[in-house]
Motif scaffolding. Sequence first.
Motif, mmCIF file in Angstrom:
data_model
loop_
_atom_site.group_PDB
_atom_site.id
_atom_site.type_symbol
_atom_site.label_atom_id
_atom_site.label_comp_id
_atom_site.label_asym_id
_atom_site.label_seq_id
_atom_site.Cartn_x
_atom_site.Cartn_y
_atom_site.Cartn_z
ATOM 1 N N VAL A 260 0.751 -1.081 -0.023
ATOM 2 C CA VAL A 260 0.306 -0.035 0.114
ATOM 3 C C VAL A 260 0.890 1.219 -0.432
ATOM 4 O O VAL A 260 0.929 2.623 -0.566
ATOM 5 C CB VAL A 260 -1.093 0.263 1.195
ATOM 6 N N GLU A 261 2.075 1.782 1.010
ATOM 7 C CA GLU A 261 2.920 2.265 1.207
ATOM 8 C C GLU A 261 3.330 2.098 -0.252
ATOM 9 O O GLU A 261 3.158 4.139 -0.494
ATOM 10 C CB GLU A 261 3.697 2.429 1.745
ATOM 11 N N ALA A 262 4.310 1.733 -0.791
ATOM 12 C CA ALA A 262 4.700 2.301 -2.878
ATOM 13 C C ALA A 262 3.780 2.009 -3.430
ATOM 14 O O ALA A 262 4.056 2.758 -4.097
ATOM 15 C CB ALA A 262 5.207 0.577 -2.683
ATOM 16 N N ALA A 263 2.201 2.012 -3.408
ATOM 17 C CA ALA A 263 1.259 1.955 -4.098
ATOM 18 C C ALA A 263 1.359 3.374 -4.530
ATOM 19 O O ALA A 263 0.771 4.128 -5.317
ATOM 20 C CB ALA A 263 0.295 1.403 -3.886
ATOM 21 N N ARG A 264 0.771 4.268 -3.283
ATOM 22 C CA ARG A 264 0.701 5.275 -3.010
ATOM 23 C C ARG A 264 1.281 6.524 -3.564
ATOM 24 O O ARG A 264 1.685 7.555 -3.917
ATOM 25 C CB ARG A 264 0.097 6.017 -1.088
ATOM 26 N N LEU A 265 2.943 5.506 -2.938
ATOM 27 C CA LEU A 265 3.903 6.716 -3.206
ATOM 28 C C LEU A 265 4.090 6.514 -5.215
ATOM 29 O O LEU A 265 4.640 7.929 -5.999
ATOM 30 C CB LEU A 265 5.194 6.271 -3.050
ATOM 31 N N MET A 266 4.169 5.729 -5.542
ATOM 32 C CA MET A 266 3.608 5.652 -7.186
ATOM 33 C C MET A 266 2.285 6.139 -7.599
ATOM 34 O O MET A 266 2.247 6.837 -9.300
ATOM 35 C CB MET A 266 3.523 3.564 -7.891
ATOM 36 N N MET A 267 1.412 6.360 -7.314
ATOM 37 C CA MET A 267 -0.091 7.180 -7.349
ATOM 38 C C MET A 267 0.598 9.183 -7.539
ATOM 39 O O MET A 267 0.092 9.242 -7.965
ATOM 40 C CB MET A 267 -0.935 6.909 -6.262
ATOM 41 N N GLU A 268 1.515 8.966 -5.730
ATOM 42 C CA GLU A 268 1.293 10.378 -6.073
ATOM 43 C C GLU A 268 2.804 10.988 -6.478
ATOM 44 O O GLU A 268 3.188 11.844 -6.514
ATOM 45 C CB GLU A 268 1.678 11.138 -4.413
ATOM 46 N N THR A 269 3.313 9.912 -7.618
ATOM 47 C CA THR A 269 5.026 10.820 -8.209
ATOM 48 C C THR A 269 4.800 10.410 -9.643
ATOM 49 O O THR A 269 5.794 10.874 -10.168
ATOM 50 C CB THR A 269 6.543 9.922 -7.618
ATOM 51 N N THR A 270 4.074 9.721 -9.862
ATOM 52 C CA THR A 270 4.487 8.862 -11.403
ATOM 53 C C THR A 270 2.875 8.703 -11.796
ATOM 54 O O THR A 270 1.413 9.212 -11.360
ATOM 55 C CB THR A 270 4.165 7.982 -11.839
ATOM 56 N N ARG A 271 2.045 8.805 -13.244
ATOM 57 C CA ARG A 271 1.536 9.373 -13.747
ATOM 58 C C ARG A 271 0.711 7.877 -14.019
ATOM 59 O O ARG A 271 0.044 7.485 -15.234
ATOM 60 C CB ARG A 271 1.009 9.780 -15.502
ATOM 61 N N HIS A 272 1.470 6.543 -13.776
ATOM 62 C CA HIS A 272 1.534 4.918 -14.073
ATOM 63 C C HIS A 272 -0.498 5.081 -13.966
ATOM 64 O O HIS A 272 -1.264 5.277 -12.862
ATOM 65 C CB HIS A 272 1.737 4.335 -13.609
ATOM 66 N N PRO A 273 -0.864 4.210 -14.640
ATOM 67 C CA PRO A 273 -2.834 4.017 -14.461
ATOM 68 C C PRO A 273 -2.700 3.040 -13.485
ATOM 69 O O PRO A 273 -1.708 2.369 -13.150
ATOM 70 C CB PRO A 273 -3.005 3.516 -16.007
ATOM 71 N N ILE A 274 -3.606 2.615 -12.672
ATOM 72 C CA ILE A 274 -3.688 1.873 -11.151
ATOM 73 C C ILE A 274 -4.031 0.420 -12.302
ATOM 74 O O ILE A 274 -2.980 0.350 -10.793
ATOM 75 C CB ILE A 274 -5.329 2.697 -10.860
ATOM 76 N N GLU A 275 -4.012 0.232 -12.832
ATOM 77 C CA GLU A 275 -4.052 -1.164 -13.116
ATOM 78 C C GLU A 275 -2.002 -1.957 -13.381
ATOM 79 O O GLU A 275 -2.165 -2.560 -12.691
ATOM 80 C CB GLU A 275 -4.413 -1.681 -14.730
ATOM 81 N N VAL A 276 -1.830 -0.850 -13.459
ATOM 82 C CA VAL A 276 0.083 -0.625 -13.952
ATOM 83 C C VAL A 276 0.686 -0.551 -12.602
ATOM 84 O O VAL A 276 1.423 -1.741 -12.019
ATOM 85 C CB VAL A 276 0.498 0.562 -14.345
#
Length: 315
Positions: A260-276
């Motif tokens: 969850v921590e890693a996924a949240r960081l990716m959401m806040e620092t990248t524009r990757h789709p949620i599926e990715v």
Amino acid sequence: MHTVGLLVYPNFQSLGLAVATVFEYANLMHDEPAYELQLVSEHGGAVMSSQGFSVNTIPLGDQGYDTLIVTGDNECRLPSASLINYVKDAPNHSRRVASVCTGAFVLAEAGLLDGKRATTHWYHARSFESKYPKVELEEDRIYVIDGQIWTSAGMSAGVDLALAIIEKDLGIEVARMIARKLVIYQRRGGGQSQFSALLELDAKSDRVQMALAYAKENLGGDLSVEMLAEAARLSPRQFSRVFREETGQSPAKAIERLRVEAARLMMETTRHPIEVIARETGFGDRERMRQAFLRAFGQPPQAIQRAAAAAELAI
């Protein structure tokens, strides 16, 4: 050349001086010096830290600085009224005004944070909100940028803020080079939480720490109890027992927190789709990740992703 004034006042916390090293390395690793950093105080001369040693400073300049950074202290004590007035006027002659840790109290006292988003050390968040209700405090952030005002969390987060300043001025590659030179394992984005799942798990033995380190590096792979036990060099039964004794939770729950921590960081620092993001962090599909986010944050991934996008547009 950018001028940076690092402002200290009596009983300042010396870790706040670490931001100076970031600008020093920017000069060393750039083709030509990019920053002139001055350690400043209201009247100049020796200023005593909270640890009992003093640093030599020069008086604040009337002409201002391209960036003024206000350090903090351990007790949230405010400097003199005249220094508060100087900070209040700083946006009129500085491109950026920033704070490290409880330096946010100084900016708030000067009125610079009214109606703005800001952060400070999580430990002092309740006190800050009570004293400065006009500030939109985001207590779970490493740093926050709102217009020309930059605020950062605990003292070490000042390094992340300084790297963000350099990225803005000189580009992301220079900021990355400096982070590597300073042996910073992960250059944290402003949206990242002040809290670390690894730190909160508080594993005590080397074996459990090895398993968690392995998990952190392999979130997208197989992190079954058997695989983690192998990384810890224990039997699955021994590993599960020791892990729960040390962390107070099951391996499966801990791995979910790391993901969850890693996924949240990716959401806040990248524009990757949620599926990715779901695939890269080991959730496998977006529904499993959605359920984990609801358990951890009380809101789905899309809400956090939208908030991160809105914060980026506000910069």
